[in-house]
Scaffold this motif. Structure first.
Motif, PDB file in Angstrom:
ATOM      1  N   SER A  34       0.858  -1.178   0.000  1.00  0.00           N
ATOM      2  CA  SER A  34       0.000   0.000   0.000  1.00  0.00           C
ATOM      3  C   SER A  34       0.898   1.233   0.000  1.00  0.00           C
ATOM      4  O   SER A  34       1.985   1.216   0.573  1.00  0.00           O
ATOM      5  CB  SER A  34      -0.879  -0.018   1.248  1.00  0.00           C
ATOM      6  OG  SER A  34      -1.618   1.167   1.356  1.00  0.00           O
ATOM      7  N   ILE A  35       0.425   2.305  -0.622  1.00  0.00           N
ATOM      8  CA  ILE A  35       1.178   3.560  -0.668  1.00  0.00           C
ATOM      9  C   ILE A  35       0.366   4.624   0.054  1.00  0.00           C
ATOM     10  O   ILE A  35      -0.838   4.754  -0.170  1.00  0.00           O
ATOM     11  CB  ILE A  35       1.452   3.971  -2.130  1.00  0.00           C
ATOM     12  CG1 ILE A  35       2.300   2.891  -2.806  1.00  0.00           C
ATOM     13  CG2 ILE A  35       2.138   5.329  -2.191  1.00  0.00           C
ATOM     14  CD1 ILE A  35       2.414   3.053  -4.295  1.00  0.00           C
ATOM     15  N   GLU A  36       1.032   5.385   0.922  1.00  0.00           N
ATOM     16  CA  GLU A  36       0.381   6.435   1.705  1.00  0.00           C
ATOM     17  C   GLU A  36       1.212   7.704   1.629  1.00  0.00           C
ATOM     18  O   GLU A  36       2.423   7.640   1.440  1.00  0.00           O
ATOM     19  CB  GLU A  36       0.251   6.000   3.165  1.00  0.00           C
ATOM     20  CG  GLU A  36      -0.523   4.706   3.345  1.00  0.00           C
ATOM     21  CD  GLU A  36      -0.400   4.145   4.749  1.00  0.00           C
ATOM     22  OE1 GLU A  36      -1.446   3.863   5.343  1.00  0.00           O
ATOM     23  OE2 GLU A  36       0.737   4.005   5.240  1.00  0.00           O
ATOM     24  N   TYR A  37       0.558   8.854   1.810  1.00  0.00           N
ATOM     25  CA  TYR A  37       1.260  10.135   1.757  1.00  0.00           C
ATOM     26  C   TYR A  37       0.686  11.085   2.807  1.00  0.00           C
ATOM     27  O   TYR A  37      -0.446  10.918   3.254  1.00  0.00           O
ATOM     28  CB  TYR A  37       1.153  10.761   0.366  1.00  0.00           C
ATOM     29  CG  TYR A  37      -0.269  11.060  -0.046  1.00  0.00           C
ATOM     30  CD1 TYR A  37      -0.820  12.320   0.174  1.00  0.00           C
ATOM     31  CD2 TYR A  37      -1.073  10.091  -0.634  1.00  0.00           C
ATOM     32  CE1 TYR A  37      -2.129  12.599  -0.180  1.00  0.00           C
ATOM     33  CE2 TYR A  37      -2.376  10.363  -0.994  1.00  0.00           C
ATOM     34  CZ  TYR A  37      -2.899  11.612  -0.757  1.00  0.00           C
ATOM     35  OH  TYR A  37      -4.195  11.887  -1.100  1.00  0.00           O
ATOM     36  N   THR A  38       1.496  12.066   3.207  1.00  0.00           N
ATOM     37  CA  THR A  38       1.048  13.071   4.172  1.00  0.00           C
ATOM     38  C   THR A  38       1.937  14.299   4.090  1.00  0.00           C
ATOM     39  O   THR A  38       3.063  14.225   3.601  1.00  0.00           O
ATOM     40  CB  THR A  38       1.064  12.528   5.616  1.00  0.00           C
ATOM     41  OG1 THR A  38       0.418  13.462   6.477  1.00  0.00           O
ATOM     42  CG2 THR A  38       2.473  12.297   6.118  1.00  0.00           C
ATOM     43  N   ASP A  39       1.413  15.410   4.581  1.00  0.00           N
ATOM     44  CA  ASP A  39       2.256  16.596   4.771  1.00  0.00           C
ATOM     45  C   ASP A  39       2.359  16.916   6.267  1.00  0.00           C
ATOM     46  O   ASP A  39       2.872  17.951   6.643  1.00  0.00           O
ATOM     47  CB  ASP A  39       1.742  17.796   3.972  1.00  0.00           C
ATOM     48  CG  ASP A  39       0.381  18.279   4.413  1.00  0.00           C
ATOM     49  OD1 ASP A  39      -0.266  17.587   5.229  1.00  0.00           O
ATOM     50  OD2 ASP A  39      -0.047  19.339   3.957  1.00  0.00           O
TER      51      ASP A  39
END
Length: 138
Positions: A34-39
């Motif tokens: 799974s790929i996740e992103y955040t700032d």
């Protein structure tokens, strides 16, 4: 300041070839990726935004890397991590998780100390990036 979350976080950033080897290892163990992103990479922010759905049916590391590169294009200045899940226990269990992209500048955190009754001392982390509105942090 360099965020240290997940496997390999104390090592230099992995190249795409090294990331592909880790993806291959996960897929060989039947761990969907799974790929996740955040700032907002605050240590207590466990729930990052998901890039699509977990890739349960992919068996080729190139497919996962393709999705990862699409996420990188869409969010060039966000943190991106790859997570592999082990379903042998009948629940979502993280087997491998590591950051695959970081912003060019990582502003870090401020540690705030608060003294309270009975000599208790509490510490709070505050991300400098969170001082700016979401979407403008990096």
């Amino acid at each position: 300041m360099r965020i240290t979350q997940g496997t390999f976080s104390y090592l230099p950033d992995l190249s795409d070839a090294e990331i592909t080897l880790q993806i291959a290892y996960a897929l060989e163990n039947d761990w969907p990726c799974s790929i996740e992103y955040t700032d907002d990479p605050h240590p207590r922010n466990d729930y990052w935004e998901m890039w699509g759905l977990p890739m349960f049916d992919l068996k080729d590391p190139a497919g996962v890397l393709l999705e990862l590169n699409e996420c990188r294009k869409t969010f060039p200045s966000h943190y991106i991590r790859l997570t592999a899940y082990d379903a042998r226990y009948g629940r979502q269990t993280t087997a491998l998780s590591f950051i695959v992209q970081r912003p060019a500048k990582e502003p870090g955190f401020r540690l705030t100390r608060e003294e309270s009754a009975d000599r208790q001392v509490r510490y709070t982390l505050h991300a400098y990036a969170a001082d700016r509105p979401e979407g403008e942090r990096y």
